[in-house]
Design a protein around this motif. Structure first.
Motif, PDB file in Angstrom:
ATOM      1  N   ARG A  44      41.646  42.193  40.366  1.00 33.51           N
ATOM      2  CA  ARG A  44      41.398  42.315  41.804  1.00 33.51           C
ATOM      3  C   ARG A  44      42.422  43.240  42.464  1.00 33.51           C
ATOM      4  O   ARG A  44      42.077  44.035  43.336  1.00 33.51           O
ATOM      5  CB  ARG A  44      41.395  40.937  42.453  1.00 33.51           C
ATOM      6  CG  ARG A  44      40.164  40.128  42.088  1.00 33.51           C
ATOM      7  CD  ARG A  44      40.235  38.714  42.676  1.00 33.51           C
ATOM      8  NE  ARG A  44      38.950  38.081  42.647  1.00 33.51           N
ATOM      9  CZ  ARG A  44      38.528  37.289  41.660  1.00 33.51           C
ATOM     10  NH1 ARG A  44      39.304  37.044  40.630  1.00 33.51           N
ATOM     11  NH2 ARG A  44      37.322  36.755  41.713  1.00 33.51           N
ATOM     12  N   ILE A  45      43.662  43.171  42.039  1.00 33.05           N
ATOM     13  CA  ILE A  45      44.710  44.048  42.581  1.00 33.05           C
ATOM     14  C   ILE A  45      44.460  45.485  42.123  1.00 33.05           C
ATOM     15  O   ILE A  45      44.528  46.425  42.926  1.00 33.05           O
ATOM     16  CB  ILE A  45      46.106  43.554  42.154  1.00 33.05           C
ATOM     17  CG1 ILE A  45      46.389  42.187  42.781  1.00 33.05           C
ATOM     18  CG2 ILE A  45      47.185  44.565  42.521  1.00 33.05           C
ATOM     19  CD1 ILE A  45      47.606  41.487  42.224  1.00 33.05           C
ATOM     20  N   GLY A  46      44.188  45.669  40.840  1.00 27.92           N
ATOM     21  CA  GLY A  46      43.923  47.005  40.317  1.00 27.92           C
ATOM     22  C   GLY A  46      42.722  47.663  40.978  1.00 27.92           C
ATOM     23  O   GLY A  46      42.763  48.851  41.325  1.00 27.92           O
ATOM     24  N   ALA A  76      29.333  54.548  46.418  1.00 30.80           N
ATOM     25  CA  ALA A  76      28.788  53.690  45.352  1.00 30.80           C
ATOM     26  C   ALA A  76      29.899  53.162  44.448  1.00 30.80           C
ATOM     27  O   ALA A  76      29.915  51.973  44.107  1.00 30.80           O
ATOM     28  CB  ALA A  76      27.756  54.467  44.530  1.00 30.80           C
ATOM     29  N   ILE A  77      30.827  54.026  44.053  1.00 33.32           N
ATOM     30  CA  ILE A  77      31.954  53.572  43.224  1.00 33.32           C
ATOM     31  C   ILE A  77      32.778  52.549  43.985  1.00 33.32           C
ATOM     32  O   ILE A  77      33.203  51.528  43.421  1.00 33.32           O
ATOM     33  CB  ILE A  77      32.825  54.766  42.776  1.00 33.32           C
ATOM     34  CG1 ILE A  77      32.043  55.687  41.842  1.00 33.32           C
ATOM     35  CG2 ILE A  77      34.098  54.282  42.099  1.00 33.32           C
ATOM     36  CD1 ILE A  77      32.737  57.022  41.578  1.00 33.32           C
ATOM     37  N   GLY A  78      32.994  52.800  45.269  1.00 33.04           N
ATOM     38  CA  GLY A  78      33.735  51.852  46.101  1.00 33.04           C
ATOM     39  C   GLY A  78      33.052  50.497  46.148  1.00 33.04           C
ATOM     40  O   GLY A  78      33.718  49.454  46.115  1.00 33.04           O
ATOM     41  N   GLY A  79      31.726  50.490  46.199  1.00 30.86           N
ATOM     42  CA  GLY A  79      30.990  49.220  46.168  1.00 30.86           C
ATOM     43  C   GLY A  79      31.239  48.467  44.872  1.00 30.86           C
ATOM     44  O   GLY A  79      31.432  47.246  44.874  1.00 30.86           O
ATOM     45  N   GLY A  80      31.257  49.185  43.762  1.00 29.30           N
ATOM     46  CA  GLY A  80      31.560  48.549  42.475  1.00 29.30           C
ATOM     47  C   GLY A  80      32.974  47.999  42.440  1.00 29.30           C
ATOM     48  O   GLY A  80      33.212  46.894  41.924  1.00 29.30           O
ATOM     49  N   LEU A  81      33.923  48.737  42.994  1.00 29.26           N
ATOM     50  CA  LEU A  81      35.310  48.251  43.037  1.00 29.26           C
ATOM     51  C   LEU A  81      35.424  47.000  43.900  1.00 29.26           C
ATOM     52  O   LEU A  81      36.138  46.052  43.544  1.00 29.26           O
ATOM     53  CB  LEU A  81      36.240  49.353  43.549  1.00 29.26           C
ATOM     54  CG  LEU A  81      36.421  50.544  42.616  1.00 29.26           C
ATOM     55  CD1 LEU A  81      37.142  51.679  43.331  1.00 29.26           C
ATOM     56  CD2 LEU A  81      37.161  50.131  41.349  1.00 29.26           C
ATOM     57  N   LEU A  82      34.715  46.986  45.023  1.00 29.06           N
ATOM     58  CA  LEU A  82      34.741  45.789  45.873  1.00 29.06           C
ATOM     59  C   LEU A  82      34.099  44.590  45.172  1.00 29.06           C
ATOM     60  O   LEU A  82      34.525  43.452  45.385  1.00 29.06           O
ATOM     61  CB  LEU A  82      34.060  46.070  47.217  1.00 29.06           C
ATOM     62  CG  LEU A  82      34.839  46.994  48.150  1.00 29.06           C
ATOM     63  CD1 LEU A  82      34.036  47.273  49.417  1.00 29.06           C
ATOM     64  CD2 LEU A  82      36.207  46.434  48.487  1.00 29.06           C
ATOM     65  N   GLY A 142      43.808  51.768  37.093  1.00 29.47           N
ATOM     66  CA  GLY A 142      42.964  52.015  35.927  1.00 29.47           C
ATOM     67  C   GLY A 142      43.298  51.090  34.771  1.00 29.47           C
ATOM     68  O   GLY A 142      42.409  50.483  34.168  1.00 29.47           O
ATOM     69  N   LEU A 143      44.587  50.976  34.442  1.00 37.34           N
ATOM     70  CA  LEU A 143      44.985  50.084  33.342  1.00 37.34           C
ATOM     71  C   LEU A 143      44.634  48.634  33.651  1.00 37.34           C
ATOM     72  O   LEU A 143      44.201  47.887  32.776  1.00 37.34           O
ATOM     73  CB  LEU A 143      46.487  50.218  33.075  1.00 37.34           C
ATOM     74  CG  LEU A 143      46.935  51.544  32.464  1.00 37.34           C
ATOM     75  CD1 LEU A 143      48.462  51.607  32.409  1.00 37.34           C
ATOM     76  CD2 LEU A 143      46.324  51.745  31.087  1.00 37.34           C
ATOM     77  N   SER A 144      44.824  48.249  34.896  1.00 38.33           N
ATOM     78  CA  SER A 144      44.512  46.884  35.302  1.00 38.33           C
ATOM     79  C   SER A 144      43.026  46.572  35.142  1.00 38.33           C
ATOM     80  O   SER A 144      42.652  45.537  34.582  1.00 38.33           O
ATOM     81  CB  SER A 144      44.944  46.691  36.762  1.00 38.33           C
ATOM     82  OG  SER A 144      44.460  45.485  37.272  1.00 38.33           O
ATOM     83  N   VAL A 145      42.187  47.469  35.616  1.00 40.94           N
ATOM     84  CA  VAL A 145      40.739  47.222  35.546  1.00 40.94           C
ATOM     85  C   VAL A 145      40.244  47.302  34.102  1.00 40.94           C
ATOM     86  O   VAL A 145      39.427  46.485  33.676  1.00 40.94           O
ATOM     87  CB  VAL A 145      39.970  48.198  36.472  1.00 40.94           C
ATOM     88  CG1 VAL A 145      38.467  48.111  36.242  1.00 40.94           C
ATOM     89  CG2 VAL A 145      40.301  47.896  37.936  1.00 40.94           C
ATOM     90  N   ILE A 146      40.754  48.253  33.323  1.00 40.59           N
ATOM     91  CA  ILE A 146      40.323  48.358  31.924  1.00 40.59           C
ATOM     92  C   ILE A 146      40.670  47.083  31.158  1.00 40.59           C
ATOM     93  O   ILE A 146      39.831  46.532  30.446  1.00 40.59           O
ATOM     94  CB  ILE A 146      40.967  49.587  31.241  1.00 40.59           C
ATOM     95  CG1 ILE A 146      40.314  50.864  31.750  1.00 40.59           C
ATOM     96  CG2 ILE A 146      40.834  49.503  29.723  1.00 40.59           C
ATOM     97  CD1 ILE A 146      41.030  52.136  31.333  1.00 40.59           C
ATOM     98  N   SER A 147      41.904  46.622  31.300  1.00 38.88           N
ATOM     99  CA  SER A 147      42.334  45.432  30.557  1.00 38.88           C
ATOM    100  C   SER A 147      41.800  44.147  31.165  1.00 38.88           C
ATOM    101  O   SER A 147      41.699  43.136  30.489  1.00 38.88           O
ATOM    102  CB  SER A 147      43.863  45.364  30.503  1.00 38.88           C
ATOM    103  OG  SER A 147      44.391  45.130  31.802  1.00 38.88           O
ATOM    104  N   GLY A 148      41.472  44.198  32.437  1.00 39.53           N
ATOM    105  CA  GLY A 148      41.040  42.976  33.111  1.00 39.53           C
ATOM    106  C   GLY A 148      42.216  42.087  33.469  1.00 39.53           C
ATOM    107  O   GLY A 148      42.064  40.887  33.625  1.00 39.53           O
ATOM    108  N   ALA A 149      43.399  42.678  33.607  1.00 39.55           N
ATOM    109  CA  ALA A 149      44.598  41.924  33.994  1.00 39.55           C
ATOM    110  C   ALA A 149      44.925  42.253  35.444  1.00 39.55           C
ATOM    111  O   ALA A 149      45.088  43.428  35.779  1.00 39.55           O
ATOM    112  CB  ALA A 149      45.775  42.297  33.089  1.00 39.55           C
ATOM    113  N   TRP A 150      44.990  41.240  36.281  1.00 41.60           N
ATOM    114  CA  TRP A 150      45.184  41.439  37.724  1.00 41.60           C
ATOM    115  C   TRP A 150      44.127  42.392  38.259  1.00 41.60           C
ATOM    116  O   TRP A 150      44.412  43.309  39.039  1.00 41.60           O
ATOM    117  CB  TRP A 150      46.596  41.949  38.032  1.00 41.60           C
ATOM    118  CG  TRP A 150      47.686  41.057  37.567  1.00 41.60           C
ATOM    119  CD1 TRP A 150      48.027  39.842  38.062  1.00 41.60           C
ATOM    120  CD2 TRP A 150      48.571  41.302  36.474  1.00 41.60           C
ATOM    121  NE1 TRP A 150      49.065  39.314  37.360  1.00 41.60           N
ATOM    122  CE2 TRP A 150      49.424  40.199  36.371  1.00 41.60           C
ATOM    123  CE3 TRP A 150      48.720  42.352  35.567  1.00 41.60           C
ATOM    124  CZ2 TRP A 150      50.409  40.108  35.413  1.00 41.60           C
ATOM    125  CZ3 TRP A 150      49.699  42.266  34.613  1.00 41.60           C
ATOM    126  CH2 TRP A 150      50.530  41.153  34.546  1.00 41.60           C
TER     127      TRP A 150
END
Length: 173
Positions: free
Chosen positions: A76-78, A120-126, A66-74
């Motif tokens: 793809r890993i997050g 659907a959420i999984g598609g967005g994560l991918l 969550g922190l990774s995706v929110i900040s946009g740091a790493w």
């Protein structure tokens, strides 16, 4: 015009990342952590092996992802962390296929809806794994700086008077 497009893309991808991660962060902070024991009991009732250990792992994936995706740091890993959590949670908690009794058709329908929501959420994560976080992110900022550095390194350098003097000194030898 390019900077307007970059600004729009930055805003939209930031907003999309926040929307996508809200469910993970809010459920972790509002339910899984404060109601740890109850969550372990529920996980055990759903057949999750080693539920206490699994919950610790889930919380780690959710917080780091969550922190990774929110900040946009790493990012793809997050996003990968969140995807792994989502696949496991979907399998154990939204198993619509296990409702064979026609009397449970309403529960089966509800679980199918949750299952498809998670797909659907999984598609967005991918998509995040494949394309990254966009320009308004730590990853985007790093990519911009790397591109600027690469561009500066590939440009021919102007000769200074010191370079000309040095060339004269070596040619005289």
């Amino acid at each position: 015009m390019e900077s307007l497009a970059t600004g729009v893309q930055g805003f939209v991808t930031l907003f999309a990342r926040l929307m996508m991660v809200a469910i993970f962060v809010l459920s972790t902070l509002g339910n899984k952590i404060p109601h740890f024991s109850e969550t372990v009991d529920y996980m055990a009732s759903e057949g999750v092996p080693q539920p206490k250990l699994a919950l610790f792992g889930a919380i780690a994936l959710l917080v780091l992802g969550g922190l990774s995706v929110i900040s946009g740091a790493w990012t793809r890993i997050g996003a990968s962390f969140l995807f792994v959590f989502l696949v496991a949670a979907t399998f154990f908690f939204h198993d619509f296929w296990s409702y064979a009794d026609p009397a449970l058709a309403a529960q089966q329908q509800g679980q199918l809806i949750h299952f498809m929501k998670n797909v659907a959420i999984g598609g967005g994560l991918l998509m995040l794994v494949g394309f990254g976080a966009g320009p308004w992110s730590v990853d985007g900022w790093i990519a911009t700086k790397e591109a600027e550095a690469a561009g500066a390194a590939s440009r021919p350098r102007r000769s200074s008077s010191k370079d000309k003097d040095k060339a004269k000194d070596t040619s005289a030898e």
